[in-house]
Design a protein around this motif. Structure first.
Motif, PDB file in Angstrom:
ATOM      1  N   VAL A  22      -0.236   6.345   5.628  1.00 42.05           N
ATOM      2  CA  VAL A  22      -1.005   5.116   5.818  1.00 42.05           C
ATOM      3  C   VAL A  22      -1.191   4.829   7.311  1.00 42.05           C
ATOM      4  O   VAL A  22      -2.308   4.554   7.770  1.00 42.05           O
ATOM      5  CB  VAL A  22      -0.318   3.926   5.118  1.00 42.05           C
ATOM      6  CG1 VAL A  22      -1.022   2.613   5.477  1.00 42.05           C
ATOM      7  CG2 VAL A  22      -0.310   4.118   3.606  1.00 42.05           C
ATOM      8  N   VAL A  44       0.862   4.304  -2.865  1.00 46.35           N
ATOM      9  CA  VAL A  44       0.602   5.700  -2.494  1.00 46.35           C
ATOM     10  C   VAL A  44       1.755   6.589  -2.959  1.00 46.35           C
ATOM     11  O   VAL A  44       1.546   7.696  -3.465  1.00 46.35           O
ATOM     12  CB  VAL A  44       0.401   5.816  -0.969  1.00 46.35           C
ATOM     13  CG1 VAL A  44       0.349   7.278  -0.532  1.00 46.35           C
ATOM     14  CG2 VAL A  44      -0.879   5.101  -0.545  1.00 46.35           C
ATOM     15  N   ASP A  77      -4.500   0.938   7.886  1.00 51.10           N
ATOM     16  CA  ASP A  77      -3.356   1.587   8.529  1.00 51.10           C
ATOM     17  C   ASP A  77      -2.100   0.716   8.532  1.00 51.10           C
ATOM     18  O   ASP A  77      -1.186   0.946   9.316  1.00 51.10           O
ATOM     19  CB  ASP A  77      -3.709   2.007   9.958  1.00 51.10           C
ATOM     20  CG  ASP A  77      -4.129   0.832  10.834  1.00 51.10           C
ATOM     21  OD1 ASP A  77      -4.063  -0.321  10.350  1.00 51.10           O
ATOM     22  OD2 ASP A  77      -4.528   1.072  11.987  1.00 51.10           O
ATOM     23  N   SER A 121       1.027  -0.292   6.305  1.00 54.20           N
ATOM     24  CA  SER A 121       1.747   0.058   5.085  1.00 54.20           C
ATOM     25  C   SER A 121       2.093  -1.178   4.258  1.00 54.20           C
ATOM     26  O   SER A 121       2.283  -1.096   3.053  1.00 54.20           O
ATOM     27  CB  SER A 121       3.022   0.831   5.422  1.00 54.20           C
ATOM     28  OG  SER A 121       3.837   0.094   6.316  1.00 54.20           O
ATOM     29  N   ILE A 181      -5.482   6.977   4.524  1.00 51.23           N
ATOM     30  CA  ILE A 181      -5.648   6.266   3.258  1.00 51.23           C
ATOM     31  C   ILE A 181      -6.714   5.179   3.378  1.00 51.23           C
ATOM     32  O   ILE A 181      -6.785   4.473   4.391  1.00 51.23           O
ATOM     33  CB  ILE A 181      -4.311   5.634   2.820  1.00 51.23           C
ATOM     34  CG1 ILE A 181      -3.206   6.703   2.733  1.00 51.23           C
ATOM     35  CG2 ILE A 181      -4.461   4.913   1.490  1.00 51.23           C
ATOM     36  CD1 ILE A 181      -3.479   7.808   1.720  1.00 51.23           C
ATOM     37  N   LEU A 197       0.824  -1.215   0.000  1.00 53.36           N
ATOM     38  CA  LEU A 197       0.000   0.000   0.000  1.00 53.36           C
ATOM     39  C   LEU A 197       0.855   1.261   0.000  1.00 53.36           C
ATOM     40  O   LEU A 197       0.573   2.202  -0.756  1.00 53.36           O
ATOM     41  CB  LEU A 197      -0.941  -0.014   1.212  1.00 53.36           C
ATOM     42  CG  LEU A 197      -1.862   1.198   1.376  1.00 53.36           C
ATOM     43  CD1 LEU A 197      -2.699   1.429   0.126  1.00 53.36           C
ATOM     44  CD2 LEU A 197      -2.760   1.013   2.602  1.00 53.36           C
ATOM     45  N   ASP A 198       1.898   1.297   0.828  1.00 53.84           N
ATOM     46  CA  ASP A 198       2.715   2.509   0.862  1.00 53.84           C
ATOM     47  C   ASP A 198       3.431   2.744  -0.467  1.00 53.84           C
ATOM     48  O   ASP A 198       3.602   3.894  -0.892  1.00 53.84           O
ATOM     49  CB  ASP A 198       3.706   2.478   2.029  1.00 53.84           C
ATOM     50  CG  ASP A 198       4.623   1.261   2.024  1.00 53.84           C
ATOM     51  OD1 ASP A 198       4.429   0.360   1.180  1.00 53.84           O
ATOM     52  OD2 ASP A 198       5.516   1.202   2.889  1.00 53.84           O
ATOM     53  N   ARG A 258       4.351   5.925   3.980  1.00 52.21           N
ATOM     54  CA  ARG A 258       4.148   5.065   5.151  1.00 52.21           C
ATOM     55  C   ARG A 258       3.483   5.832   6.284  1.00 52.21           C
ATOM     56  O   ARG A 258       2.589   5.326   6.962  1.00 52.21           O
ATOM     57  CB  ARG A 258       5.491   4.504   5.603  1.00 52.21           C
ATOM     58  CG  ARG A 258       5.376   3.593   6.811  1.00 52.21           C
ATOM     59  CD  ARG A 258       6.688   2.931   7.134  1.00 52.21           C
ATOM     60  NE  ARG A 258       6.549   1.995   8.232  1.00 52.21           N
ATOM     61  CZ  ARG A 258       7.491   1.181   8.653  1.00 52.21           C
ATOM     62  NH1 ARG A 258       8.661   1.183   8.056  1.00 52.21           N
ATOM     63  NH2 ARG A 258       7.285   0.366   9.653  1.00 52.21           N
TER      64      ARG A 258
END
Length: 202
Positions: free
Chosen positions: A113, A97, A126, A128, A118, A93-94, A110
């Motif tokens: 998140v 982003v 939450d 990353s 996010i 995810l990080d 990071r």
């Protein structure tokens, strides 16, 4: 120019700029830090493989434990282990982003998140390390959109020079969707992943 920060020293040691702010420092002195930084030293095979592993780890801002766990997962999948490893890291995810331009750096991504700014498919996430699936949509939580970092991002200040084709990015809406599995040739990182595989397979 201000005093170099730890990331600058790390960039020079690894031979790659880790953030945009590191670029001018790195271009001025691209050799490793220290009085012997410019000395010609022949690196051993182990040192070369270790350096590539560290390059990959630093570019995604992951711990050694996280990288090793991802490598083990990549090895169990079909296809080339090195390509699988990069693809799995890119689906964090990080990383998404950051890659989309919502965040300026992987470090900021990071933080965003972890601080619950996010969402993935409308739900706050939450972690990353959360791994996205093809079709997942990442966006900024509605109540966070007026915060300065996101106002800057929506104006395109963090936008990369080119967006990978596996992402559909709408920065004005602070939204990005993973369209396909990130294939190694399309992932803009500096690393010889084959050496990373050799390092962990030794």
């Amino acid at each position: 120019m201000s005093r170099p920060r730890p990331k600058v020293k790390r960039s020079r040691a690894l031979g790659i700029p880790l953030t945009r702010k590191c670029v001018p420092y790195f271009e001025r002195r691209p050799y490793p830090p220290g009085e012997h930084g410019r000395a010609r030293r022949k690196e051993t095979d182990y040192a070369l493989r270790l350096k590539e592993k560290q390059r990959l780890r630093e570019q995604y801002n992951v711990s050694e434990t996280q990288l090793r766990r991802t490598f083990d997962d990549a090895r169990r999948r079909e296809g080339k282990t090195g390509s699988n490893l990069v693809s799995l890291l890119e689906r964090r995810l990080d990383a998404i982003v950051w890659r989309s331009g919502i965040a300026r750096t992987i470090y900021q991504a990071r933080q965003l998140v972890v601080h619950r700014h996010i969402t993935v498919n409308g739900q706050r996430v939450d972690r990353s390390s959360y791994r996205l699936a093809v079709g997942d949509e990442v966006s900024v939580a509605p109540r966070s959109r007026t915060l300065p970092p996101f106002l800057v991002a929506a104006e395109g200040a963090n936008a990369p020079d080119s967006t990978p084709s596996y992402l559909d990015v709408q920065l004005t809406d602070l939204r990005v969707q993973l369209l396909a599995e990130p294939s190694r040739p399309l992932v803009p990182i500096i690393c010889d992943e084959a050496m990373v595989v050799e390092y962990y397979s030794r």
